[in-house]
Scaffold this active site. Structure first.
Site, mmCIF file in Angstrom:
data_model
loop_
_atom_site.group_PDB
_atom_site.id
_atom_site.type_symbol
_atom_site.label_atom_id
_atom_site.label_comp_id
_atom_site.label_asym_id
_atom_site.label_seq_id
_atom_site.Cartn_x
_atom_site.Cartn_y
_atom_site.Cartn_z
ATOM 1 N N TYR A 1 0.547 -1.720 -0.404
ATOM 2 C CA TYR A 1 -0.242 0.190 -0.013
ATOM 3 C C TYR A 1 1.118 0.929 -0.057
ATOM 4 C CZ TYR A 1 1.182 0.139 4.977
ATOM 5 O OH TYR A 1 1.726 1.206 6.283
ATOM 6 N N CYS A 2 0.775 2.319 0.156
ATOM 7 C CA CYS A 2 0.774 3.800 -0.549
ATOM 8 C C CYS A 2 0.006 4.733 -0.176
ATOM 9 C CB CYS A 2 1.863 3.670 -2.125
ATOM 10 S SG CYS A 2 1.031 3.492 -2.996
ATOM 11 N N THR A 3 0.342 6.037 -0.433
ATOM 12 C CA THR A 3 -0.744 6.765 -0.348
ATOM 13 C C THR A 3 -1.604 6.862 -1.169
ATOM 14 O OG1 THR A 3 1.276 8.694 0.386
ATOM 15 C CG2 THR A 3 -1.085 9.557 0.209
ATOM 16 N N CYS B 1 2.582 1.973 -5.724
ATOM 17 C CA CYS B 1 2.285 0.722 -5.653
ATOM 18 C C CYS B 1 1.884 0.151 -7.066
ATOM 19 C CB CYS B 1 0.545 0.261 -4.520
ATOM 20 S SG CYS B 1 0.699 -0.092 -3.137
ATOM 21 N N ILE C 1 -4.021 4.440 0.795
ATOM 22 C CA ILE C 1 -4.698 5.271 2.033
ATOM 23 C C ILE C 1 -5.716 6.135 2.119
ATOM 24 C CG2 ILE C 1 -4.595 5.595 4.372
ATOM 25 C CD1 ILE C 1 -1.057 5.022 3.341
#
Length: 328
Positions: free
Chosen positions: A183-185, A190, A212
């Protein structure tokens, strides 16, 4: 306070012809409508965060959706009371996120349109978080993780995204023969990194679709199992994610107390992102180490116009001096 500003987070991997000219034209349009933000344009696509009032952001979204290949671009929208940026930047880059595979002697860059991990909805990602046989990897930088992260996620010891492929290779025993979800922002990192993991031979790789930012807004999961806040690369610095049982996980660099306030180390040649209170920032001259506190170009010292005598006094209060290493 009224929230009449919208912050738009978005990206799209799509071939852009004459990307340098596209970036110049894009900047001109953004400035013409008074938009603020930071946008990266590359041959492989576009990645940006911008802010403005409702009318301005609507004009921008309509404009982007009118561009060839971007009709379905997904904007993630936050409502805020203040602008998230002070200026407008649109820059042409080699990549919209710098994974740096060629720079780091890896074979070739990844095209997420051809190779990427399986998309997981917020509900599916939450199920993965609760699955003891699934490894959850945070693909962001260390200082982003330290402010907030998914419960149980692995923290890579990296300060830049481009360091992640080598870190995974060095720690492959954590991931081999296991299901891995990343996961990433907002999802842009990703898309590329999960594709790299697939190419590396990992058999079961998933990614949080929309990042996220989407997980926190999902009406079903409501950000549950996220601890702390989400780091963002704009004036806000941190935003809420968990709307069920929020917690603070950030710790003050100097004394370990709960903290969600980020500053850059006063030494411009270090510039490390550190969590600290205003009190400790003053006490430690915003230096993450003794070397940084006594650096001749310490920005905290110059900004506050501290005399040498004042610097010596503050150092003495923490057991240090100008001409010797810390004693505590």
């Amino acid at each position: 306070m009224a929230k009449d500003i919208r912050v738009l987070l978005y990206y799209l991997y799509t071939p852009i012809e004459n990307a340098e000219q596209f970036a110049a034209d894009h900047l001109a349009f953004c400035k013409s409508i008074g938009l603020k933000g930071r946008i990266l344009v590359a041959d492989e696509g576009i990645n940006g965060t911008v802010s403005g009032d409702y009318e301005t952001t609507q004009k921008y979204m309509d404009y982007v959706h009118s561009l060839p290949g971007m009709e379905d671009l997904w904007f993630k929208i936050d409502e805020e009371s203040e602008q998230a940026f002070k200026k407008m930047f649109v820059r042409y880059k080699k990549e919209i996120v710098h994974l740096g595979l060629e720079d780091n002697d890896f074979d070739n860059d990844i095209n997420p349109l051809e190779t990427t991990g399986a998309y997981l909805s917020p509900k599916e990602f939450k199920e993965a978080l609760l699955d003891k046989d699934t490894v959850v990897l945070d693909t962001r930088n260390d200082y982003e993780y330290d402010l907030g992260h998914f419960r149980g996620a692995i923290r890579p010891d990296i300060r830049n995204f481009r360091e992640l492929p080598q870190w995974v290779r060095d720690n492959k025993e954590k991931f081999m023969d296991k299901r891995v979800v990343v996961y990433c922002t907002g999802g842009v990192r990703c898309e590329k990194f999960s594709g790299w993991m697939v190419r590396e031979g990992y058999k079961d790789v998933g990614q949080l679709h929309g990042g996220i930012a989407t997980y926190g807004k999902d009406p079903e999961v409501q950000g549950e199992l996220w601890d702390g806040k989400m780091y963002v690369f704009d004036e806000r610095i941190a935003v809420d994610v968990n709307h069920v049982n929020p917690t603070i996980v950030g710790k003050d660099w100097f004394d370990g107390t709960p903290c969600e306030r980020y500053v850059n180390c006063g030494n411009p040649f270090c510039n490390r992102r550190i969590l600290t209170s205003e009190e400790n920032e003053d006490k430690y001259l915003r230096g993450c180490s003794h070397e940084c506190r006594v650096h001749p170009r310490n920005r905290y010292v110059s900004k506050n116009e501290l005399t040498q005598a004042e610097v010596i006094e503050r150092l003495a209060a923490i057991g240090e001096s100008l001409d010797q290493a810390a004693t505590v």
